[in-house]
Motif scaffolding. Structure first.
Motif, PDB file in Angstrom:
ATOM      1  N   SER A  22      36.645  64.756  89.158  1.00  0.00           N
ATOM      2  CA  SER A  22      36.837  63.313  89.147  1.00  0.00           C
ATOM      3  C   SER A  22      35.645  62.702  88.416  1.00  0.00           C
ATOM      4  N   SER A  23      35.802  61.493  87.914  1.00  0.00           N
ATOM      5  CA  SER A  23      34.749  60.879  87.100  1.00  0.00           C
ATOM      6  C   SER A  23      33.436  60.752  87.864  1.00  0.00           C
ATOM      7  N   ASP A  24      33.499  60.558  89.196  1.00  0.00           N
ATOM      8  CA  ASP A  24      32.269  60.421  89.958  1.00  0.00           C
ATOM      9  C   ASP A  24      31.526  61.747  90.115  1.00  0.00           C
ATOM     10  N   SER A  25      32.188  62.864  89.822  1.00  0.00           N
ATOM     11  CA  SER A  25      31.543  64.171  89.943  1.00  0.00           C
ATOM     12  C   SER A  25      30.551  64.419  88.821  1.00  0.00           C
ATOM     13  N   LEU A  26      30.789  63.836  87.644  1.00  0.00           N
ATOM     14  CA  LEU A  26      30.046  64.215  86.454  1.00  0.00           C
ATOM     15  C   LEU A  26      28.750  63.449  86.235  1.00  0.00           C
ATOM     16  N   LYS A  27      28.543  62.375  86.929  1.00  0.00           N
ATOM     17  CA  LYS A  27      27.361  61.555  86.677  1.00  0.00           C
ATOM     18  C   LYS A  27      26.089  62.349  86.955  1.00  0.00           C
ATOM     19  N   GLY A  28      25.275  62.554  85.918  1.00  0.00           N
ATOM     20  CA  GLY A  28      23.984  63.209  86.077  1.00  0.00           C
ATOM     21  C   GLY A  28      24.016  64.715  86.040  1.00  0.00           C
ATOM     22  N   VAL A  29      25.195  65.341  85.823  1.00  0.00           N
ATOM     23  CA  VAL A  29      25.262  66.793  85.747  1.00  0.00           C
ATOM     24  C   VAL A  29      24.598  67.266  84.458  1.00  0.00           C
ATOM     25  N   ILE A  30      23.981  68.453  84.489  1.00  0.00           N
ATOM     26  CA  ILE A  30      23.272  69.000  83.334  1.00  0.00           C
ATOM     27  C   ILE A  30      24.152  70.070  82.690  1.00  0.00           C
ATOM     28  N   VAL A  31      24.506  69.858  81.418  1.00  0.00           N
ATOM     29  CA  VAL A  31      25.408  70.771  80.718  1.00  0.00           C
ATOM     30  C   VAL A  31      24.869  71.066  79.323  1.00  0.00           C
ATOM     31  N   SER A  32      25.446  72.091  78.690  1.00  0.00           N
ATOM     32  CA  SER A  32      25.111  72.407  77.302  1.00  0.00           C
ATOM     33  C   SER A  32      25.932  71.514  76.377  1.00  0.00           C
ATOM     34  N   PRO A  33      25.544  71.431  75.085  1.00  0.00           N
ATOM     35  CA  PRO A  33      26.343  70.616  74.146  1.00  0.00           C
ATOM     36  C   PRO A  33      27.805  71.047  74.075  1.00  0.00           C
ATOM     37  N   LEU A  34      28.070  72.350  74.060  1.00  0.00           N
ATOM     38  CA  LEU A  34      29.453  72.826  74.007  1.00  0.00           C
ATOM     39  C   LEU A  34      30.209  72.445  75.280  1.00  0.00           C
ATOM     40  N   GLN A  35      29.532  72.523  76.402  1.00  0.00           N
ATOM     41  CA  GLN A  35      30.173  72.127  77.657  1.00  0.00           C
ATOM     42  C   GLN A  35      30.478  70.642  77.669  1.00  0.00           C
ATOM     43  N   ALA A  36      29.611  69.848  77.057  1.00  0.00           N
ATOM     44  CA  ALA A  36      29.847  68.402  77.004  1.00  0.00           C
ATOM     45  C   ALA A  36      31.156  68.106  76.288  1.00  0.00           C
ATOM     46  N   VAL A  37      31.436  68.873  75.236  1.00  0.00           N
ATOM     47  CA  VAL A  37      32.706  68.701  74.521  1.00  0.00           C
ATOM     48  C   VAL A  37      33.866  69.100  75.424  1.00  0.00           C
ATOM     49  N   GLU A  38      33.716  70.224  76.127  1.00  0.00           N
ATOM     50  CA  GLU A  38      34.765  70.685  77.034  1.00  0.00           C
ATOM     51  C   GLU A  38      35.044  69.649  78.123  1.00  0.00           C
ATOM     52  N   LEU A  39      33.981  69.090  78.686  1.00  0.00           N
ATOM     53  CA  LEU A  39      34.148  68.107  79.756  1.00  0.00           C
ATOM     54  C   LEU A  39      34.769  66.822  79.234  1.00  0.00           C
ATOM     55  N   SER A  40      34.466  66.472  78.000  1.00  0.00           N
ATOM     56  CA  SER A  40      35.073  65.265  77.433  1.00  0.00           C
ATOM     57  C   SER A  40      36.591  65.439  77.311  1.00  0.00           C
ATOM     58  N   LYS A  41      37.026  66.661  77.031  1.00  0.00           N
ATOM     59  CA  LYS A  41      38.463  66.929  76.948  1.00  0.00           C
ATOM     60  C   LYS A  41      39.107  66.807  78.338  1.00  0.00           C
ATOM     61  N   ILE A  42      38.385  67.296  79.351  1.00  0.00           N
ATOM     62  CA  ILE A  42      38.892  67.202  80.708  1.00  0.00           C
ATOM     63  C   ILE A  42      39.085  65.739  81.109  1.00  0.00           C
ATOM     64  N   LEU A  43      38.183  64.895  80.646  1.00  0.00           N
ATOM     65  CA  LEU A  43      38.265  63.475  80.986  1.00  0.00           C
ATOM     66  C   LEU A  43      39.212  62.701  80.067  1.00  0.00           C
ATOM     67  N   GLY A  44      39.787  63.420  79.114  1.00  0.00           N
ATOM     68  CA  GLY A  44      40.750  62.765  78.214  1.00  0.00           C
ATOM     69  C   GLY A  44      40.131  62.022  77.055  1.00  0.00           C
ATOM     70  N   LEU A  45      38.848  62.257  76.774  1.00  0.00           N
ATOM     71  CA  LEU A  45      38.212  61.606  75.653  1.00  0.00           C
ATOM     72  C   LEU A  45      38.626  62.277  74.342  1.00  0.00           C
ATOM     73  N   LYS A  46      38.725  61.496  73.276  1.00  0.00           N
ATOM     74  CA  LYS A  46      39.012  62.024  71.960  1.00  0.00           C
ATOM     75  C   LYS A  46      37.778  61.888  71.094  1.00  0.00           C
ATOM     76  N   ILE A  47      37.297  63.036  70.581  1.00  0.00           N
ATOM     77  CA  ILE A  47      36.086  63.047  69.783  1.00  0.00           C
ATOM     78  C   ILE A  47      36.463  63.093  68.292  1.00  0.00           C
ATOM     79  N   ARG A  48      35.973  62.128  67.520  1.00  0.00           N
ATOM     80  CA  ARG A  48      36.272  62.079  66.092  1.00  0.00           C
ATOM     81  C   ARG A  48      35.528  63.219  65.390  1.00  0.00           C
ATOM     82  N   GLU A  49      36.240  63.998  64.609  1.00  0.00           N
ATOM     83  CA  GLU A  49      35.621  65.092  63.851  1.00  0.00           C
ATOM     84  C   GLU A  49      34.789  64.533  62.704  1.00  0.00           C
TER      85      GLU A  49
END
Length: 206
Positions: A179-206
């Motif tokens: 859930s969105s409240d789970s992610l606040k302040g979590v420490i991730v790698s750059p690749l994981q940040a992309v993965e998590l953005s997909k989970i949240l439904g974000l679209k990243i412009r190439e």
């Protein structure tokens, strides 16, 4: 992070059966327990090694200064228990139930814990190290001074569980349910940040 290790105040005696209400100061090696249903049981200063627990329940267990080493604890019920200064090392914890448990100064090392349930548990000073928690539930779990190091967290559920200041950058996280409240302040790698953005439904412009 400082974590308290299990401590043994006297030499452990070798046994191969468990008493009705509590087991303490004991070494249990290479045996099998089946269909044990021991509610409000006490384990104090014990070392279980190469032990299989088949269809066993320790609901509301009081587990203090205990080591489980190379044990099969699949589908075991530790729900609503209190675990302190406990180590699970090289154990099978597939389908294990820690729902609503209090877990303090405890280590999970090289364990296979797929489909486990730690929802509603309170974890304080806990190390999850090099263990497989694929499809485990951590819903509404409270974390304080917790580390995840080289763990498989793929398809885990962290709904309404704060991961603030927890470093999961060394872990596998594909398909996590958050859930969105789970992610606040979590420490991730750059690749994981992309993965998590997909989970949240974000679209990243190439």
């Amino acid at each position: 992070m400082k974590i308290k290790q299990p401590k043994f105040t006297q030499e452990l005696k070798k046994i191969n059966i468990l008493s009705d209400n509590e087991t303490e100061f004991s070494m249990i090696d290479t045996t099998e327990f089946e269909n044990l249903k021991l509610k409000h049981y006490k384990l104090n200063e014990c070392h279980f090694k190469n032990v299989s627990f088949i269809n066993c329940s320790f609901a509301n267990v009081d587990c203090m200064d205990v080591i489980f080493e190379n044990c099969d604890l699949s589908n075991i019920d530790f729900s609503e228990g209190f675990l302190i200064r406990t180590i699970f090392k090289n154990c099978r914890l597939i389908g294990s139930d820690f729902t609503n448990a209090r877990i303090q100064h405890t280590q999970f090392i090289n364990d296979k814990a797929n489909y486990a349930n730690l929802s509603l548990s309170k974890c304080s000073n806990v190390i999850f190290d090099n263990s497989d928690f694929m499809e485990t539930s951590f819903n509404e779990t409270t974390f304080k001074d917790v580390t995840f190091d080289n763990c498989v967290l793929s398809k885990c559920e962290f709904l309404h569980t704060s991961l603030k200041d927890i470093d999961i950058s060394s872990c596998e996280i594909g398909g996590m349910l958050l859930s969105s409240d789970s992610l606040k302040g979590v420490i991730v790698s750059p690749l994981q940040a992309v993965e998590l953005s997909k989970i949240l439904g974000l679209k990243i412009r190439e």
